[in-house]
Motif scaffolding. Structure first.
Motif, PDB file in Angstrom:
ATOM      1  N   ASP A 273       0.828  -1.205   0.000  1.00  0.00           N
ATOM      2  CA  ASP A 273       0.000   0.000   0.000  1.00  0.00           C
ATOM      3  C   ASP A 273       0.866   1.260   0.000  1.00  0.00           C
ATOM      4  O   ASP A 273       0.522   2.267  -0.641  1.00  0.00           O
ATOM      5  CB  ASP A 273      -0.917   0.001   1.227  1.00  0.00           C
ATOM      6  CG  ASP A 273      -2.000  -1.069   1.127  1.00  0.00           C
ATOM      7  OD1 ASP A 273      -2.277  -1.523  -0.006  1.00  0.00           O
ATOM      8  OD2 ASP A 273      -2.559  -1.457   2.172  1.00  0.00           O
ATOM      9  N   ALA A 274       1.980   1.210   0.722  1.00  0.00           N
ATOM     10  CA  ALA A 274       2.874   2.371   0.768  1.00  0.00           C
ATOM     11  C   ALA A 274       3.455   2.659  -0.612  1.00  0.00           C
ATOM     12  O   ALA A 274       3.537   3.816  -1.049  1.00  0.00           O
ATOM     13  CB  ALA A 274       3.997   2.132   1.777  1.00  0.00           C
ATOM     14  N   ASP A 275       3.862   1.588  -1.309  1.00  0.00           N
ATOM     15  CA  ASP A 275       4.419   1.768  -2.643  1.00  0.00           C
ATOM     16  C   ASP A 275       3.350   2.242  -3.627  1.00  0.00           C
ATOM     17  O   ASP A 275       3.640   3.025  -4.537  1.00  0.00           O
ATOM     18  CB  ASP A 275       5.049   0.465  -3.142  1.00  0.00           C
ATOM     19  CG  ASP A 275       6.393   0.180  -2.479  1.00  0.00           C
ATOM     20  OD1 ASP A 275       6.936   1.101  -1.847  1.00  0.00           O
ATOM     21  OD2 ASP A 275       6.890  -0.952  -2.602  1.00  0.00           O
ATOM     22  N   LYS A 276       2.121   1.759  -3.452  1.00  0.00           N
ATOM     23  CA  LYS A 276       1.035   2.233  -4.317  1.00  0.00           C
ATOM     24  C   LYS A 276       0.817   3.730  -4.151  1.00  0.00           C
ATOM     25  O   LYS A 276       0.576   4.443  -5.133  1.00  0.00           O
ATOM     26  CB  LYS A 276      -0.265   1.475  -3.989  1.00  0.00           C
ATOM     27  CG  LYS A 276      -0.321   0.065  -4.537  1.00  0.00           C
ATOM     28  CD  LYS A 276      -1.643  -0.586  -4.195  1.00  0.00           C
ATOM     29  CE  LYS A 276      -1.693  -2.027  -4.685  1.00  0.00           C
ATOM     30  NZ  LYS A 276      -2.974  -2.685  -4.336  1.00  0.00           N
ATOM     31  N   ALA A 277       0.903   4.185  -2.921  1.00  0.00           N
ATOM     32  CA  ALA A 277       0.738   5.620  -2.660  1.00  0.00           C
ATOM     33  C   ALA A 277       1.850   6.416  -3.334  1.00  0.00           C
ATOM     34  O   ALA A 277       1.608   7.483  -3.914  1.00  0.00           O
ATOM     35  CB  ALA A 277       0.733   5.882  -1.159  1.00  0.00           C
ATOM     36  N   THR A 278       3.064   5.874  -3.284  1.00  0.00           N
ATOM     37  CA  THR A 278       4.192   6.554  -3.925  1.00  0.00           C
ATOM     38  C   THR A 278       4.038   6.535  -5.436  1.00  0.00           C
ATOM     39  O   THR A 278       4.318   7.540  -6.116  1.00  0.00           O
ATOM     40  CB  THR A 278       5.525   5.877  -3.533  1.00  0.00           C
ATOM     41  OG1 THR A 278       5.645   5.857  -2.117  1.00  0.00           O
ATOM     42  CG2 THR A 278       6.704   6.624  -4.129  1.00  0.00           C
ATOM     43  N   VAL A 279       3.601   5.409  -5.979  1.00  0.00           N
ATOM     44  CA  VAL A 279       3.370   5.304  -7.426  1.00  0.00           C
ATOM     45  C   VAL A 279       2.337   6.337  -7.865  1.00  0.00           C
ATOM     46  O   VAL A 279       2.518   7.023  -8.883  1.00  0.00           O
ATOM     47  CB  VAL A 279       2.903   3.883  -7.800  1.00  0.00           C
ATOM     48  CG1 VAL A 279       2.353   3.861  -9.236  1.00  0.00           C
ATOM     49  CG2 VAL A 279       4.044   2.892  -7.682  1.00  0.00           C
ATOM     50  N   THR A 280       1.267   6.456  -7.117  1.00  0.00           N
ATOM     51  CA  THR A 280       0.223   7.429  -7.442  1.00  0.00           C
ATOM     52  C   THR A 280       0.774   8.847  -7.418  1.00  0.00           C
ATOM     53  O   THR A 280       0.485   9.659  -8.314  1.00  0.00           O
ATOM     54  CB  THR A 280      -0.955   7.313  -6.451  1.00  0.00           C
ATOM     55  OG1 THR A 280      -1.489   5.990  -6.516  1.00  0.00           O
ATOM     56  CG2 THR A 280      -2.042   8.317  -6.779  1.00  0.00           C
ATOM     57  N   HIS A 281       1.590   9.138  -6.413  1.00  0.00           N
ATOM     58  CA  HIS A 281       2.196  10.472  -6.298  1.00  0.00           C
ATOM     59  C   HIS A 281       3.112  10.760  -7.487  1.00  0.00           C
ATOM     60  O   HIS A 281       3.028  11.833  -8.107  1.00  0.00           O
ATOM     61  CB  HIS A 281       2.977  10.563  -4.988  1.00  0.00           C
ATOM     62  CG  HIS A 281       3.742  11.843  -4.834  1.00  0.00           C
ATOM     63  ND1 HIS A 281       3.129  13.066  -4.645  1.00  0.00           N
ATOM     64  CD2 HIS A 281       5.087  12.091  -4.863  1.00  0.00           C
ATOM     65  CE1 HIS A 281       4.049  14.012  -4.559  1.00  0.00           C
ATOM     66  NE2 HIS A 281       5.240  13.451  -4.691  1.00  0.00           N
ATOM     67  N   LEU A 282       3.968   9.812  -7.822  1.00  0.00           N
ATOM     68  CA  LEU A 282       4.905  10.001  -8.942  1.00  0.00           C
ATOM     69  C   LEU A 282       4.160  10.110 -10.267  1.00  0.00           C
ATOM     70  O   LEU A 282       4.499  10.936 -11.126  1.00  0.00           O
ATOM     71  CB  LEU A 282       5.899   8.841  -8.992  1.00  0.00           C
ATOM     72  CG  LEU A 282       6.861   8.713  -7.801  1.00  0.00           C
ATOM     73  CD1 LEU A 282       7.696   7.439  -7.933  1.00  0.00           C
ATOM     74  CD2 LEU A 282       7.778   9.932  -7.707  1.00  0.00           C
ATOM     75  N   ALA A 283       3.142   9.266 -10.434  1.00  0.00           N
ATOM     76  CA  ALA A 283       2.366   9.299 -11.681  1.00  0.00           C
ATOM     77  C   ALA A 283       1.647  10.631 -11.841  1.00  0.00           C
ATOM     78  O   ALA A 283       1.618  11.205 -12.942  1.00  0.00           O
ATOM     79  CB  ALA A 283       1.361   8.154 -11.689  1.00  0.00           C
ATOM     80  N   ASP A 284       1.091  11.133 -10.764  1.00  0.00           N
ATOM     81  CA  ASP A 284       0.412  12.435 -10.829  1.00  0.00           C
ATOM     82  C   ASP A 284       1.396  13.553 -11.160  1.00  0.00           C
ATOM     83  O   ASP A 284       1.052  14.504 -11.881  1.00  0.00           O
ATOM     84  CB  ASP A 284      -0.292  12.731  -9.503  1.00  0.00           C
ATOM     85  CG  ASP A 284      -1.541  11.884  -9.308  1.00  0.00           C
ATOM     86  OD1 ASP A 284      -2.056  11.358 -10.314  1.00  0.00           O
ATOM     87  OD2 ASP A 284      -1.996  11.740  -8.155  1.00  0.00           O
TER      88      ASP A 284
END
Length: 231
Positions: free
Chosen positions: A74-85
């Motif tokens: 979940d932590a990595d998903k949050a980071t992925v979402t942040h980077l993608a945005d």
């Protein structure tokens, strides 16, 4: 004497020329210098943005490329979402941004958040990407809409004729939708088109499509039960 007068005349001509055109020349030179340095600065900024986007995308790839059988935390998903945005906000026309949106859509599907996946894929289409990216986005969007049972909308996404590289994928996706709608003849036609459009060297894919075609042929060949005559 004539030489002296000639020099005076030349000096007078230069004075008149400078009076008439000197300021214009100075302004033109200044504009050229400012333009040159402005262009150089713009090029440097553009190069820096591209380097930043590349570095951000590399970070994103490291997070999403997990070992087979393992899920992203979940932590990595949050980071992925942040980077993608970040990539999407920086330049919606870039391949980095489109790829980032594809990753977000994939994660959303895995989490069964189909509405979020639809939003990401529609965002890619709204960004007016190149033809190949648009066709890929339409194909993936059609798959998600099919999962949502929005069959007509899914078929609409597949209506534009794709490039040769996508013919088989589009035809198979269309066949899957038509089969779910109960239009078996049209579904078989689509599966046959997909089968005829792929390289037989792709054995697993070829066998799967052949099974889809054969399955519909079997269904068509099953005789209907005779209706009992009334006595």
């Amino acid at each position: 004497m004539s030489v002296h007068l000639s020099e005076e005349e030349q000096l007078e001509v230069l004075k008149r020329w400078w009076k008439d055109y000197g300021k214009t020349v100075v302004i033109a030179v200044l504009v050229a210098v400012v333009g040159y340095f402005g262009f150089t600065t713009w090029q440097d900024q553009k190069r820096q943005k591209a380097e930043n986007a590349s570095a951000t995308y590399e970070q994103l790839l490291k997070l999403v490329n997990v070992e087979p059988g393992k899920a992203i935390s979940d932590a990595d998903k949050a980071t992925v979402t942040h980077l993608a945005d970040q990539l999407k906000d920086a330049n919606s026309k870039s391949m980095y941004a489109h790829s980032a949106a594809f990753f977000l859509a994939k994660l959303a599907v895995e989490d069964n958040k189909l509405d979020d996946a639809v939003s990401e894929l529609k965002w890619v289409l709204s960004a007016k990407p190149d033809a190949a990216t648009e066709q890929l986005a339409r194909l993936r969007l059609a798959r998600v809409l099919t999962a949502q049972k929005a069959y007509d909308e899914a078929l609409a996404q597949l209506s534009p004729e794709p490039a040769a590289a996508f013919v088989a994928d589009y035809a198979e996706a269309r066949g899957d939708i038509l089969k779910l709608q109960g239009d078996l003849d049209a579904a078989r036609t689509s599966f046959e088109k997909a089968l005829n459009s792929i390289d037989p060297q792709q054995q697993e894919r070829y066998m799967l499509l052949q099974m889809k075609v054969d399955d519909l042929k079997v269904n068509d060949s099953v005789p209907t039960a005779p209706v009992a005559e009334e006595k």
